[in-house]
Every structure is written in C-alpha cells, then in structure tokens.
Design a protein around this motif. Structure first.
Motif, PDB file in Angstrom:
ATOM      1  N   HIS A 223       0.774  -0.907   0.083  1.00 30.61           N
ATOM      2  CA  HIS A 223       0.266   0.080  -0.051  1.00 30.61           C
ATOM      3  C   HIS A 223       0.268   1.310   0.079  1.00 30.61           C
ATOM      4  CE1 HIS A 223      -3.052  -2.976   1.094  1.00 30.61           C
ATOM      5  NE2 HIS A 223      -3.830  -1.770   1.288  1.00 30.61           N
ATOM      6  N   ASN A 256      -4.297   1.021  -3.838  1.00 30.69           N
ATOM      7  CA  ASN A 256      -3.518  -0.336  -3.912  1.00 30.69           C
ATOM      8  C   ASN A 256      -2.661  -1.275  -3.731  1.00 30.69           C
ATOM      9  OD1 ASN A 256      -6.520  -0.715  -2.032  1.00 30.69           O
ATOM     10  ND2 ASN A 256      -7.248  -0.789  -4.160  1.00 30.69           N
ATOM     11  N   SER A 264      -1.298  -3.242  -9.637  1.00 33.85           N
ATOM     12  CA  SER A 264      -3.224  -3.089  -8.885  1.00 33.85           C
ATOM     13  C   SER A 264      -3.204  -1.404 -10.359  1.00 33.85           C
ATOM     14  CB  SER A 264      -2.868  -2.594  -7.813  1.00 33.85           C
ATOM     15  OG  SER A 264      -2.694  -1.973  -7.388  1.00 33.85           O
TER      16      SER A 264
END
Length: 481
Positions: A223, A256, A264
């Motif tokens: 993240h 993400n 992602s």
C-alpha cells in the motif's frame, strides 16, 4: 459554405463526449525508476565459538536491519557474503559442515559450507540463495546455524573455534517483508498537459466544469500514499494556481498494492477543485513534487517488491464546453491575407463605384456574437489602434435560441437565415485594388448565461454570400451586376 462545430474535433485536444458535448482534453504521464534492490543492513558477528568433538552445535544468531527499516519474510538474494574462519583446529578433525537453515539454494537444498583444513577468513557468496518461505508472512528474525564435526577424537574434546560474520548488506532482487520510511519519487521529467484553445477563446470564456482523472499502475506489493499537487499555468497572463492532491478529508490517497502476479490499478477523479484550476484558462497543467510513501506492513501483513517493479501514472484533464462568457474581445494573433487576381483588382480600380456584400447566415449553435471586420494594407492590423486599419465593418449574429424565439423577425428568412448587408463606398473599394489586402476578424460574444456547445451534425453555421458590384460600363451610365 457550412462550418460544422464537429470540424473542431481533432481527437487529440478536442473531442466529444457521449452526449456530443465538445470537450477540451489533454493528458500527461509520469513513472518512477525501477525500485531496485532491497538492502538489509545487518552486522552479524560471532567470534571464537568453541567446537567440541561428538557434539553438534546449534546456534541462533539474531537477524535484523541495523537501520530498523527492513524486515525480511522471504527474499531472493542478489548480493551478500558470509565470512567464516576456523581457528586452533585439532589435526584429528577431518571435516566440519556448517549449514544455515534459513538460506537455501534455488533447488531447495539448505545452504552449507565445509571446513577441510583451510586457514584464515573464507568468504562464501550468498548470491542466488533464497531466505525464508514465499508468502509465509513470517518475519525471519534469526539465523539458525548447525555445526557437525567429524574427527577421530573422543567425544567432548575441544577441537577448535569458529568465527563468522555477515557485515555487508544483504541485497534482495525479490523481497517480501516490511519496508519502513521508503519513498518512491516519480521522474521529474513529466509530460505536461498542453491545452490549445480553438480560436483564442480563453479570454472570452470561463469554463464551468472540468474533471481530472489519475490512473495509477502500482507494481509494488505495498500500500502506498500518494503525494503531490497539480499546477495550472496560463502562459499568456502569467497566472498560476496550485491544487494539492488530497481526499475529501484532506488526507493523501492510499493506493492499493500489486501482487507477484500483476499490478494494481487505481483511478482517482477530481472535479470541484479542478474546475477552480480551469478558471484561469490554463494552457499547461503539470504534476508537481509527486511521490509515493510505502505503508509499512504490520505483523499480520507483509508487502512484496521486485527490483524491476515501478509505479506509473497517467493523468487526463477534460473540460467540456460548458462555460460562461466574459466581456472580452476574441481576436486571432494575425490578420488573414485576401488574395485577388490582377484582373479583379484592375476591374475594381477602373470601373467600381461602390459595392454591397450580402450575407445570409444560419446559426445553429447557442452563441450569439458581434463580428468586427478590419481591412488594411499591412499585416500589422490592431483592432484597438485605428491607425493600423482603413476599413471597419461589423455585424451582429444572433444565437439559434433567439432565432427560434423570433421566427417572424424582418432580419430572418422563413428557413432561419439571418440577413446582413455590408456596403463599401468608392473610397473603401480602392483598398481592394491594392495587392496587399488583409482582414482581421474580432468577436465579442453575447453573455447569455451558462452555455453548452455540442458537436453533433446539427451544430453548424452556414453562410451564403453575394457581392453586388456597381460598375461603370460606359460614360455616364451605371448598371448593377
């Protein structure tokens, strides 16, 4: 001749949306360099570990990053060195095997080194080894060493000492674990959004709606929080306006993570703040000081990264032609040159007395405006300086809404054409006999509230024109033709 609004569409900077609304668009892109190797700066050092015949030694050595920024769960090692030294060894020792449980060869076998009589420090490359187990989520916080001793001496007899160390960073080309305080900067050489407004209209309108979309591709298995700002610049006026990239709570956006199998994709959409940026009618929008901060994994969650992984983004600004008109004059940078043949100029010079230009214009767009025509004999016409032009004519074109609401007006035909008649005197016609004839158009739009311009086949301006020239064909006689 018909002029269609759709002719403005170039599929690059001017497009139409699903509702045929004319839209100014532009896009740019940025990307980070490849992430590179992950460093674990460890300083393992153990000296003079006693070795005893008949007893296998099992030793646990703490493994940690001296900077406190890296915890490894799994890694594929690119560089690293284990140093060993066996000292004061009994001559009866024939073989010593040292294995480290957490290090494995690519085929899965446990990493091991052996002593067969060498003296001094020996270096053993850790390159191509693996540490830990992929996707286990378990942090490797110690190395478990196993020492097996082969000698002809009785059990429990001291046979020598072992010293070992890993004092240089271990670097991973593939890594799973925790990374703290890591920042991924995007390249400074970003692609700007360049906006080229048609017909130099940026002084005459204020766009009411705009959106900016950011498409982020994250190959890193972490993240990330996204930081940066958009800078809008109007190079003609010097105006600049900046907008930080924050969510509705004024916090950075969280992106993400990707996975080992693919990246992602995150889409961010900005509307309200971008509309404010577009109020200065920028011709350039750029992304400033853009970077990502990796979010540190927790005990329950680890991230992953490969040395080739990167973050890339593309951003696109869309500004539909929904705008409010301002009290400004729109004028092109340079006048246009009108080319007449020698025969036409000679006819005007010798025979013309006066002329009338009749225009029939059908306006099917929601804009009304006053058009001013400035004629001169140079290409330096300035509509604000009367000394730079010789003739000035004007006409007022009504919007399609006005035409629909006034069907019986005397300046309209039954099929909606607006009628205009521009007269040129004998003195004014002299200019048209000049080889250097230039025309500058300027436009002043009527403020009719919020305007939406579409580009369907029904949105166009059609012009019919006829020049009526009054010429002398013989002495004291004038005819029109």
């Amino acid at each position: 001749r018909s002029f269609f609004v759709s002719d403005l569409v170039d599929s690059v900077n001017i497009i139409t949306d699903d509702n045929d609304i004319l839209t100014i668009t532009g896009s740019g892109s940025m990307e980070s360099p490849p992430f590179g190797l992950v460093r674990l700066s460890t300083n393992i050092s153990a000296n003079n570990i006693p070795l005893v015949s008949g007893i296998n030694a099992d030793i646990a050595v703490p493994l940690f990053d001296s900077a406190g920024k890296t915890d490894v769960s799994y890694g594929e090692i690119a560089t690293g060195v284990l140093k060993t030294m066996f000292s004061d060894m009994a001559p009866e020792v024939t073989l010593i095997e040292l294995s480290i449980e957490e290090f494995r060869f690519p085929n899965g076998d446990t990493f091991s080194v052996s002593y067969q009589g060498e003296s001094g420090w020996q270096e053993h490359s850790l390159a191509s080894l693996k540490i830990g187990s992929m996707d286990s989520g378990v942090i490797v916080d110690s190395l478990h060493l196993s020492v097996r001793i082969f000698s002809s001496l009785p059990d429990k007899v001291p046979v020598g000492n072992l010293s070992l160390g890993i004092t240089e960073p271990i670097c991973f080309r593939v890594f799973q674990g925790h990374l703290r305080e890591r920042t991924v900067w995007l390249d400074e050489e970003s692609t700007f959004i360049d906006i080229d407004y048609p017909f130099v209209i940026e002084d005459a309108i204020r766009l009411q709606e705009a959106s900016l979309k950011i498409y982020i591709t994250n190959e890193l298995g972490f993240h990330c929080t996204f930081h940066g700002s958009f800078l809008a610049e109007n190079s003609r006026t010097g105006e600049k306006l900046s907008m930080p990239i924050l969510d509705e709570n004024d916090n950075p956006y969280t992106i993400n993570p990707g996975t080992m199998t693919g990246p992602s994709f995150t889409e961010l959409i900005f509307e309200d703040n971008i509309s404010q940026l577009m109020q200065i009618m920028p011709d350039k929008i750029s992304l400033q000081d853009a970077y990502f901060t990796l979010c540190c994994g927790t005990e329950e969650e680890v991230g992953s990264v490969r040395e080739t992984d990167m973050i890339s983004l593309r951003y696109q600004a869309d500004a539909p032609f929904i705008f409010e008109l301002t009290e400004s004059t729109v004028a092109p940078d340079k006048p246009m040159e009108l080319k007449l043949t020698d025969e036409q100029r000679d006819l005007i010079r010798t025979y013309a007395n006066d002329a009338h230009l009749g225009l029939m214009i059908k306006n099917k767009i929601p804009l009304g405006f006053t058009a001013n025509l400035y004629f001169g004999d140079t290409d330096t016409i300035d509509h604000e300086d009367s000394s730079t032009y010789l003739i000035h004519k004007s006409l007022t074109l009504r919007s399609n809404k006005w035409v629909d609401e006034n069907p019986g007006h005397p300046d309209l035909t039954q099929d909606g054409y607006q009628l205009f008649n521009l007269s040129l005197s004998r003195a004014e016609m002299e200019l048209f006999s000049d080889a250097n004839l230039h025309l500058l158009w300027t436009f002043n739009f009527n403020n009719s509230g919020i305007i939406t311009v579409t580009a369907s086949p029904a949105d166009y301006i059609h012009i019919k024109s006829m020049m009526r020239l009054n010429v002398r064909i013989k002495e004291d006689m004038w005819d029109d033709f």
